[in-house]
Each structure stands twice: as C-alpha cells, then as structure tokens.
Design an enzyme around this catalytic site. Structure first.
Site, PDB file in Angstrom:
ATOM      1  CG  ASP A   1      -2.149   0.938   0.955  1.00  0.00           C
ATOM      2  OD1 ASP A   1      -2.098   1.759   0.009  1.00  0.00           O
ATOM      3  OD2 ASP A   1      -3.132   0.855   1.714  1.00  0.00           O
TER       4      ASP A   1
HETATM    5  C1  BGC Z   1      -5.078   3.294   0.036  1.00  0.00           C
HETATM    6  C2  BGC Z   1      -5.191   2.304  -1.101  1.00  0.00           C
HETATM    7  C3  BGC Z   1      -5.046   3.015  -2.408  1.00  0.00           C
HETATM    8  C4  BGC Z   1      -3.718   3.754  -2.432  1.00  0.00           C
HETATM    9  C5  BGC Z   1      -3.484   4.495  -3.726  1.00  0.00           C
HETATM   10  C6  BGC Z   1      -3.848   4.166  -0.085  1.00  0.00           C
HETATM   11  O1  BGC Z   1      -3.906   5.217   0.806  1.00  0.00           O
HETATM   12  O2  BGC Z   1      -5.071   2.625   1.266  1.00  0.00           O
HETATM   13  O3  BGC Z   1      -6.424   1.646  -1.032  1.00  0.00           O
HETATM   14  O4  BGC Z   1      -5.136   2.113  -3.469  1.00  0.00           O
HETATM   15  O5  BGC Z   1      -3.726   4.703  -1.375  1.00  0.00           O
HETATM   16  O6  BGC Z   1      -4.323   5.572  -3.880  1.00  0.00           O
END
Ligand code: BGC
Length: 715
Positions: free
Chosen positions: A244
C-alpha cells in the site's frame, strides 16, 4: 514479450535497473518525480526504455476509476463512471452484476490509458465504525470472496489487471499505518484471509496489495510467511504483490519477504524518517542479504504481469469510454442493491402520489465515500432531480425552499473549503429548519413525507460513536419525530431514506416511520434509482451484507480501534471468528436487521428441498416461487450448521447463495447450489478439519428467516 523473453530481458538488466523496477517512481508530478501519464492516477512503475519496458499506470478504485477529470491546458474532460459503493454492490448478491460492473470499469481503465485498477478492496466489516467499510463488501468472508471473484473476472476480461487489497487484517483507519493487529490463526484463515483465497483461486487477480498495518508483530508487507507461504505456496498466487502507498518501514525486508513492488516509491519525500527505497535495497544487496536470485525473482514476477498490460502491448487508448452505457450498468447495479428495511403497507406509491421531500440530502446527495475510493463522474443525479426527472409528484415549493436554503447556507456559515489533500471539507447542514406550522401545511397538501438522511466517511479516519455519525443528531431526531407525528396525525405516511455507507443506529427511531429504504451510497444514478424504487418500477431485491445491530454495545469487536484508546498501538481481534452474524446468532443477540435481510414488494415461497451428497460435493436444490402480486427477484441463501464436535463452531455459516431471475407472480425457479465438503472445514490448530456428523442445511430468505431445513451426514 513472452516468458522466454522475460528470461532474456532480465539477463540483460543491470542490478540498478532491477532495483528501479521493484520501486514505483514516486508521487506523480511532485518533488521532481515524473509527470503522470494519466492525471490523478495513484502511481506508475518505472520505464526502462533501453529494454523496451514501458511505464505502467495504477489507479484506484472500488467505486469507479479515480482519475482527474480535468487536466492542465486541456479542454477535454476525463470523467469516469461512479458506481455504487462496494457494500451496495454486495447487497445485490448478484455475481453477474458484479462481473458487469467489473467489465465496465475495466473498459474505462483501458480506454483512459491505465493498466491496473486498484480494486476490489476486500477487508471485512469487523466493526460498523470502520471508516472504509463502504469500500468493502461484507462482514462475511464467503460473500466477500464471491463478489470479489466476479468483479475481478469482469475487470480482467477487458485486458487490464485488478488488485485485491488490503492484504490483510486492515479493518480500521485509526493509526492504520502502524497498528499491530493481533489475530489468531483460526480467525485469520477463516474470516480475514478467506476472501483473498476465494478470489485468487477463482479469478486469478493480477495483483495483490499488502496492507499498511502490522499483523501479530510485523508489517504485512514484511511478512514472508504471509506473502510467500500462504499466498504463493498454499494458494498458488502467480501475480505480484505491491505495498500500500508508503507502507512498512524497511524496503529491503519487503523485497526479502516477497513483496514485489514498493509503491508509490520515494516514500522519503513524504515520510522524513524513511530513506530512499532504492538505497536501502542496494545496501542489502551489497551486503548479500538480497541475492541476485531474490531480486531476479521479484523482477520476473512483476514482468510476467506487466507484459499483459495495454501499455506493454502498445494499446492505443481512446480516452472516450462509453460512459452512457456504463451509466446504465451503474443504474442497474444500484437498482439491485437497494435494501428495503421496513414497509408497513406504504410502498410502492404511484406517480400521482404527492411527495414532500425533506432533508438537505435530497440535493446534496452522497454518491460515495471519500479518499482513494472517491470518484469524479460527469454528474450525480440528486434524489430530488431523479424524482423530478421521472415525473414523480414532488412538492415544488418545498424543493425550492431547500434549493434556496442550501445555497444560502453554503455561502454563509457552512462554506465548503479545501483540505490539505485538496479534498472538500463539507460542514454538516442543519436539518430541523422548518417550523411546525409550515410542516402542518406541507403535510396537509401531500400524501407522503420522505426524509433523506445522509452520512459520509472515508479513508484515514474511522467513524465516530457520536451524534451525527453512528447516532442521529438532536436536530435530525427532532425533525424526524415532528414529521412522523404530523404526517401520521393526518392519516399520511412517513418514509425514511438512508443515504449511508455503513450501519447507523436505527432501533431508537424506526417506529417513527412507515417504511425505511436503504439506498446506501449508490453512485451517479442515485436519484433515478430512488425514484424507480418508490414507484415500484424496480422491486427492491437487495439484502444486507452486514448486520445492523440494535445497539453499538452489542457489537462483538469491542476492542475496536485498539489500545491505548487515545492512540492505539495494538488491536486484538479477540472476538476471534465470531464476526457479524457468526456472533449475533451464536450468542443469541437480536440485531435491528440481520445479515441477509431485505424486503420485497412481493413475497417468495420456498419448497421442495433436496440434498444430495456425492463424493466431496453436497448439492442443495429447492424451488423459489413468487407468491405475491408483482414480479421480483429473490436472494436465496444457504447456511450450514455443523454438528457439535471438538471444535467450537458458530451457530451457522453462509455457504451458498443464488439470486433468482425476475420471477413473475406465480412463477417459480429451481435453484441448485453446490457446496464442497472441504469448505465446511474449520482451521484447527494447524490444519483444516471437517468434523464428522450430521450437518444441518438451512435455506432461507435471510440468516434469521430460514424456510427449509434438511440434513446431510458427513463421515
Ligand atoms: C489506500 C489504497 C489506495 C492507495 C493508492 C492508499 O492510501 O489505502 O487503497 O489504493 O492509497 O491511492
């Protein structure tokens, strides 16, 4: 590039290039990082021109492709469709719809030049206050896994990748980047890993996103047992794992744990306590901690996926997906996801019924949540506009009053401002803004009063156990009470519409209404969906994928969001496998609305249950008949109750479901559901075990509305 070529290309790559490929290029368009190929995308992988490896683009998210609709010096607009939030998609219990939605999103992904969609999110509704619950399907792992698998199939049928996230035990937003989730292996396997396992085995998603949190002491992105042993060795996952965004604290450890890609890259630009990933990996490589073999394996794993992307294939994207067709898919999905919670001879109404619409949500309709699950569609049809467009007889004077009042509020004491990420900060508007005298007049001249209650939440913060979030504000409560009393005193009905993403407290006020419609956060077609539900053009067929408890105190995940309360470092999942209905049913606690619940304008009868066991397979067949007066669809659910054995089991577990076709009055459909015996196993100590004995097969319209039961003996 085929597999042979991958070997050849990797053999030509320098160590430097390999390391560059396992780290994203950083937050796009900032800190001197590359400008985005697709504005608003979440990240990109590195381009290695010399070897013909193009950059690939990764973008969110679960309710629709999240990209910027506007670009610098460009007249053109880049809108993507806003679909219902995941919880609403799961309320359809319709695999075909999930596939259709996935396909439509997949097309938008491809036609806007994106390669991998960062969806679906498949964490579990452990607690109603989870800030991103709307982005997740359900409290049940089987329903979650089935919905995810169908969605992934749809997305990937369009030649782009899906990403199942967040792997794993990421059920809260409070301190999400550091929280240590303590969970037993049994609960992990049966509840939290299960949806990932189902989706991987059924639909082969191209990618998995590890989560922010720690699990039993180590970051999931730095946990080799999870990413290697469980994910690849046991389940046979062949795609790549990405972190993530900015997750974990040790890039080398991530690579060694088989977290293939570190996103978005250049974490140090935002988190000052971190060093460039590339440096950390290089150091570990020089020390011999990361071997050539390890690095090659990560690079190959990434490339094996990337060679299938539109970018690699040099696809010429159009920037003009068929938004009109996808709006229809969004409408269709929403129309099957509405859950009718209560209906005392009130709905449907007809076009002539005079409707007084109350609440600012009729204009400021919530299509979805905030954060990376947000969308930027061409339009959102508000509830008011949807009702007007469909020719419903809405009180125009009252609507005008709301239009003016909201405009005035937003110019004076309730101005919408921008937050630090450019997101809208929208102050809550007062609701009890009409005098009793005025309400009397309105009730006099209309047949039906409807109040639209809204809630919104999103990434980064959990919901609050407060008035205005889980509870009604005093202001909402007093308006509802007044409306109910006034309309009813004149022999008229009062209906509540819930435009929310996750459960709220209903028990204390449900007696005030004659009907309750849960429209969730239904995407861009919101108003059209509600209008058609009200007049019965759509017969509600959604069922709850998550329990609505009577009181928050009844919720089993009491440890949420961890200890110490003010600033949690650890959250212990001590309810273990007793999540959602598994808890309420086993410990005999009555919810406000149970898992699987949802009313229809017609009635369904269940009959002729047959259970057959052949080898490893149990086949459960039964007939569902539309015994009412209008056509409709029914979600038939199969729960299994295990015999008393050595292992503690929940009262019952969902093991199968099927949504009927649209059944005409008097029409019936034979349904046949297959259950694999190994899927009845519990994780006992260190392996899956199915205990012998007499298993009860429970077929019904909800988890507490079981219509047929039978038995099968497992030796
Ligand atoms: C989130 C993810 C997301 C990623 C990219 C993160 O903060 O937890 O779900 O895909 O950001 O935007």
């Amino acid at each position: 590039m085929n597999n042979m070529d991958i070997e050849a290309v990797v053999s030509k790559m320098t160590t430097e290039e390999k390391i560059r490929l396992v780290v994203g290029v950083g937050v796009l368009g900032a800190f001197g990082n590359p400008e985005p190929k697709v504005s608003g995308a979440a990240g990109e992988t590195a381009e290695i021109e010399r070897l013909g490896i193009p950059k690939t683009v990764l973008a969110d998210g679960p309710a629709g492709l999240r990209i910027d609709p506007e670009r610098k010096n460009d007249e053109r607009k880049y809108h993507a469709t806003a679909f219902p939030v995941e919880t609403m998609l799961a309320s359809t219990w319709n695999r075909d719809i999930l596939k259709k939605v996935g396909k439509a999103m997949g097309k938008e992904v491809r036609e806007y030049g994106v390669d991998i969609l960062l969806a679906p999110a498949i964490n579990i509704h452990r607690n109603p206050l989870g800030g991103r619950n709307f982005e997740y399907y359900s409290e049940d792992p089987y329903l979650t896994g089935e919905m995810a698998a169908s969605f992934v199939e749809g997305v990937q049928s369009e030649g782009v990748g899906a990403c199942i996230k967040h792997f794993v035990v990421n059920e809260q937003e409070t301190n999400r980047m550091t929280i240590d989730t303590i969970v037993s292996e049994r609960a992990l396997r049966e509840i939290y890993l299960k949806p990932f396992e189902i989706a991987i085995k059924k639909a082969k998603p191209w990618t998995v996103m590890s989560s922010y949190n720690k699990m039993n002491g180590s970051y999931t992105s730095q946990n080799r047992w999870l990413l290697k042993k469980v994910l690849r060795d046991e389940w046979g996952f062949e795609g790549f794992v990405m972190t993530d965004w900015f997750a974990g604290d040790n890039a080398a450890q991530q690579i060694m744990s088989e977290n293939d890609l570190l996103m978005p890259g250049n974490t140090y630009q935002i988190f000052k306590n971190r060093r460039p990933e590339i440096e950390e990996i290089k150091e570990a490589y020089e020390k011999g901690e990361i071997t050539d073999e390890m690095l090659n394996e990560r690079v190959k794993t990434i490339l094996r996926v990337l060679v299938n992307t539109p970018a690699f294939k040099g696809y010429k994207y159009s920037n003009s997906p068929d938004l009109e067709a996808h709006a229809k898919v969004s409408y269709e999905a929403g129309s099957e996801g509405v859950v009718l919670l209560k209906n005392d001879n009130t709905l449907p109404v007809n076009e002539a019924t005079k409707i007084a619409l109350f609440g600012t949500g009729q204009i400021e309709t919530i299509r979805g949540g905030t954060g990376s699950g947000e969308t930027h569609p061409q339009y959102t049809i508000s509830f008011l506009d949807g009702l007007l467009e469909k020719g419903l007889n809405v009180d125009k004077e009252l609507a005008e009053f709301y239009r003016n009042k909201i405009a005035e509020f937003r110019k004076t004491d309730y101005v919408i401002t921008k937050g630090q990420w450019g997101e809208d900060i929208v102050p809550r508007l007062p609701q009890d803004i009409i005098s009793q005298e005025e309400i009397e007049k309105i009730a006099e001249r209309n047949d039906l009063g409807i109040y639209i209650l809204t809630r919104i939440s999103g990434e980064g913060v959990d919901r609050k156990l407060e008035k205005g979030d889980f509870y009604l504000t005093d202001d909402e409560f007093s308006l509802i009470k007044k409306l109910s009393e006034t309309f009813r005193s004149k022999g008229k009905k009062f209906v509540m519409v819930l435009n929310i993403g996750s459960p709220i407290e209903i028990e204390s006020w449900k007696a005030f209404c004659d009907a309750i419609i849960l429209v969730w956060q239904p995407g861009q077609e919101a108003g059209r969906i509600l209008a058609d539900i009200l007049i019965g053009k759509i017969n509600p067929s959604g069922k709850l994928p998550t329990t609505f408890p009577k009181r928050y105190e009844d919720v089993p995940s009491r440890s949420f969001p961890g200890e110490p309360r003010e600033n949690p470092a650890v959250v212990v999942y001590d309810e273990d496998i007793y999540v959602g209905y598994r808890y309420y049913d086993t410990f005999r606690i009555d919810p406000a609305y149970e898992f699987g619940f949802g009313l229809s304008y017609t009635k369904f009868e269940y009959k002729d249950l047959q259970i057959q066991q052949l080898g490893n397979k149990i086949t459960v067949s039964f007939t569902v008949e539309n015994a009412g007066k209008c056509s409709g669809k029914e979600v038939a659910q199969v729960y299994v109750r295990a015999p008393r054995g050595k292992i503690d089991k929940p009262y019952q577990e969902l093991k199968g479901f099927e949504k009927t076709k649209e059944l005409q009055p008097g029409e019936s459909q034979r349904i046949s559901i297959e259950i694999q015996i190994p899927d009845l196993a519990s994780f006992d100590g260190n392996c899956w075990k199915v205990e012998p004995g007499r298993y009860e097969i429970r077929v019904g319209a909800s988890s507490r509305d079981i219509r047929l039961t039978g038995y099968t003996e497992i030796m």
